[in-house]
Design a protein around this motif. Structure first.
Motif, PDB file in Angstrom:
ATOM      1  N   MET A  80       0.820  -1.213   0.000  1.00 15.84           N
ATOM      2  CA  MET A  80       0.000   0.000   0.000  1.00 15.84           C
ATOM      3  C   MET A  80       0.858   1.270   0.000  1.00 15.84           C
ATOM      4  O   MET A  80       0.374   2.354  -0.293  1.00 15.84           O
ATOM      5  CB  MET A  80      -0.953   0.014   1.206  1.00 15.84           C
ATOM      6  CG  MET A  80      -0.272   0.186   2.544  1.00 15.84           C
ATOM      7  SD  MET A  80      -1.434   0.208   3.938  1.00 15.84           S
ATOM      8  CE  MET A  80      -2.193   1.809   3.733  1.00 15.84           C
ATOM      9  N   TYR A  81       2.138   1.127   0.311  1.00 19.46           N
ATOM     10  CA  TYR A  81       3.032   2.273   0.360  1.00 19.46           C
ATOM     11  C   TYR A  81       3.959   2.367  -0.860  1.00 19.46           C
ATOM     12  O   TYR A  81       4.418   3.443  -1.214  1.00 19.46           O
ATOM     13  CB  TYR A  81       3.908   2.219   1.618  1.00 19.46           C
ATOM     14  CG  TYR A  81       3.142   2.248   2.916  1.00 19.46           C
ATOM     15  CD1 TYR A  81       2.481   3.404   3.324  1.00 19.46           C
ATOM     16  CD2 TYR A  81       3.078   1.123   3.730  1.00 19.46           C
ATOM     17  CE1 TYR A  81       1.783   3.437   4.524  1.00 19.46           C
ATOM     18  CE2 TYR A  81       2.378   1.148   4.929  1.00 19.46           C
ATOM     19  CZ  TYR A  81       1.738   2.306   5.318  1.00 19.46           C
ATOM     20  OH  TYR A  81       1.047   2.334   6.505  1.00 19.46           O
ATOM     21  N   ILE A  82       4.257   1.231  -1.488  1.00 23.88           N
ATOM     22  CA  ILE A  82       5.209   1.213  -2.595  1.00 23.88           C
ATOM     23  C   ILE A  82       4.562   1.737  -3.880  1.00 23.88           C
ATOM     24  O   ILE A  82       3.466   1.307  -4.247  1.00 23.88           O
ATOM     25  CB  ILE A  82       5.756  -0.212  -2.830  1.00 23.88           C
ATOM     26  CG1 ILE A  82       6.447  -0.729  -1.566  1.00 23.88           C
ATOM     27  CG2 ILE A  82       6.741  -0.228  -3.986  1.00 23.88           C
ATOM     28  CD1 ILE A  82       6.854  -2.192  -1.628  1.00 23.88           C
ATOM     29  N   THR A  83       5.241   2.652  -4.551  1.00 27.46           N
ATOM     30  CA  THR A  83       4.722   3.200  -5.803  1.00 27.46           C
ATOM     31  C   THR A  83       4.955   2.203  -6.945  1.00 27.46           C
ATOM     32  O   THR A  83       5.724   1.246  -6.799  1.00 27.46           O
ATOM     33  CB  THR A  83       5.427   4.533  -6.152  1.00 27.46           C
ATOM     34  OG1 THR A  83       6.822   4.273  -6.365  1.00 27.46           O
ATOM     35  CG2 THR A  83       5.267   5.556  -5.042  1.00 27.46           C
ATOM     36  N   LYS A  84       4.302   2.441  -8.076  1.00 28.75           N
ATOM     37  CA  LYS A  84       4.484   1.555  -9.232  1.00 28.75           C
ATOM     38  C   LYS A  84       5.934   1.594  -9.724  1.00 28.75           C
ATOM     39  O   LYS A  84       6.531   0.552 -10.010  1.00 28.75           O
ATOM     40  CB  LYS A  84       3.532   1.962 -10.361  1.00 28.75           C
ATOM     41  CG  LYS A  84       2.067   1.693 -10.058  1.00 28.75           C
ATOM     42  CD  LYS A  84       1.171   2.190 -11.179  1.00 28.75           C
ATOM     43  CE  LYS A  84      -0.299   1.981 -10.835  1.00 28.75           C
ATOM     44  NZ  LYS A  84      -1.199   2.522 -11.886  1.00 28.75           N
ATOM     45  N   THR A  85       6.468   2.792  -9.823  1.00 27.58           N
ATOM     46  CA  THR A  85       7.879   2.923 -10.217  1.00 27.58           C
ATOM     47  C   THR A  85       8.768   2.263  -9.177  1.00 27.58           C
ATOM     48  O   THR A  85       9.738   1.576  -9.506  1.00 27.58           O
ATOM     49  CB  THR A  85       8.259   4.412 -10.362  1.00 27.58           C
ATOM     50  OG1 THR A  85       7.434   5.007 -11.354  1.00 27.58           O
ATOM     51  CG2 THR A  85       9.721   4.566 -10.756  1.00 27.58           C
ATOM     52  N   GLY A  86       8.410   2.479  -7.910  1.00 26.79           N
ATOM     53  CA  GLY A  86       9.178   1.902  -6.811  1.00 26.79           C
ATOM     54  C   GLY A  86       9.235   0.390  -6.859  1.00 26.79           C
ATOM     55  O   GLY A  86      10.264  -0.224  -6.549  1.00 26.79           O
ATOM     56  N   ARG A  87       8.139  -0.217  -7.268  1.00 22.35           N
ATOM     57  CA  ARG A  87       8.095  -1.681  -7.353  1.00 22.35           C
ATOM     58  C   ARG A  87       9.135  -2.194  -8.360  1.00 22.35           C
ATOM     59  O   ARG A  87       9.831  -3.179  -8.099  1.00 22.35           O
ATOM     60  CB  ARG A  87       6.690  -2.125  -7.775  1.00 22.35           C
ATOM     61  CG  ARG A  87       6.329  -3.548  -7.387  1.00 22.35           C
ATOM     62  CD  ARG A  87       4.853  -3.813  -7.614  1.00 22.35           C
ATOM     63  NE  ARG A  87       3.993  -2.882  -6.909  1.00 22.35           N
ATOM     64  CZ  ARG A  87       3.714  -2.934  -5.612  1.00 22.35           C
ATOM     65  NH1 ARG A  87       4.260  -3.882  -4.881  1.00 22.35           N
ATOM     66  NH2 ARG A  87       2.922  -2.060  -5.047  1.00 22.35           N
TER      67      ARG A  87
END
Length: 196
Positions: A80-87
């Motif tokens: 719920m905290y990780i962004t799409k780019t972050g993933r």
């Protein structure tokens, strides 16, 4: 003697990496800014050589409202905290690239025990038993290539101690080669207790 050679390698290799990877840096910065508000870099207080503190850099992969100073694998629902780019950045370990700047500055080395969070007292204490707090922390290390987030604190500290006991060029080359293999396989990373 090897300590001076290692530092020279770190300086030269960090400059080369930064130049070669600068297009990737620029692209990642743009993607992060497009997707979410907040800083591009994530700074975190970490434990360096001889238990000194420094600010370790990463590309920000999580939203700004994420609880601070909590390892991702200890969050109840990290997705719920990780962004799409972050993933993507985390899966490929590209979020770690800014640590090249830490290496150039002399806070870190390319190879060494991963720097503990300032509040990971259990890990710091265990590492002290093996002398693992007396070397520069690394972008990757022996514990990283032998389990990473899957390891218990005691096992991780023991592996960090094994690195110190076998400190030298051969050990660093082993760590480097195994890191490349693990990154290509996305091996050993746990998000909120779930393996990727």
């Amino acid at each position: 003697m090897y300590l001076k050679v290692k530092r020279l390698i770190d300086i030269i290799f960090s400059i080369v990496c930064f130049v070669v990877l600068s297009p990737a840096f620029i692209l990642i910065v743009i993607l992060i800014k497009i997707e979410s508000r907040g800083p591009v870099f994530f700074k975190q207080k970490r434990v360096g050589v001889n238990k000194s503190y420094f600010s370790m850099l990463k590309f920000r992969t999580m939203r700004t409202e994420t609880p601070k100073d909590t390892p991702t694998h200890l969050l109840e629902n990290p997705s719920m905290y990780i962004t799409k780019t972050g993933r993507i950045l985390r899966k490929t370990s590209l979020d770690e690239l800014p640590q090249i700047l830490n290496i150039f500055k002399g806070n870190m080395s390319f190879i060494g025990p991963r720097p503990a969070l300032w509040n990971q007292d259990d890990l710091i204490y265990e590492r002290e038993k093996y002398g693992a707090n007396s070397v520069y922390p690394g972008l990757t290390g022996w514990a990283q290539v032998n389990g990473r987030d899957e390891l218990a604190i005691e096992v991780k500290a023991k592996l960090d101690g094994d690195y110190v006991n076998n400190f030298g060029l051969v050990m660093d080359i082993k760590c480097f080669l195994l890191t490349v293999i693990n990154v290509l396989n996305s091996k050993g990373v746990v998000e909120g207790g779930k393996k990727r």
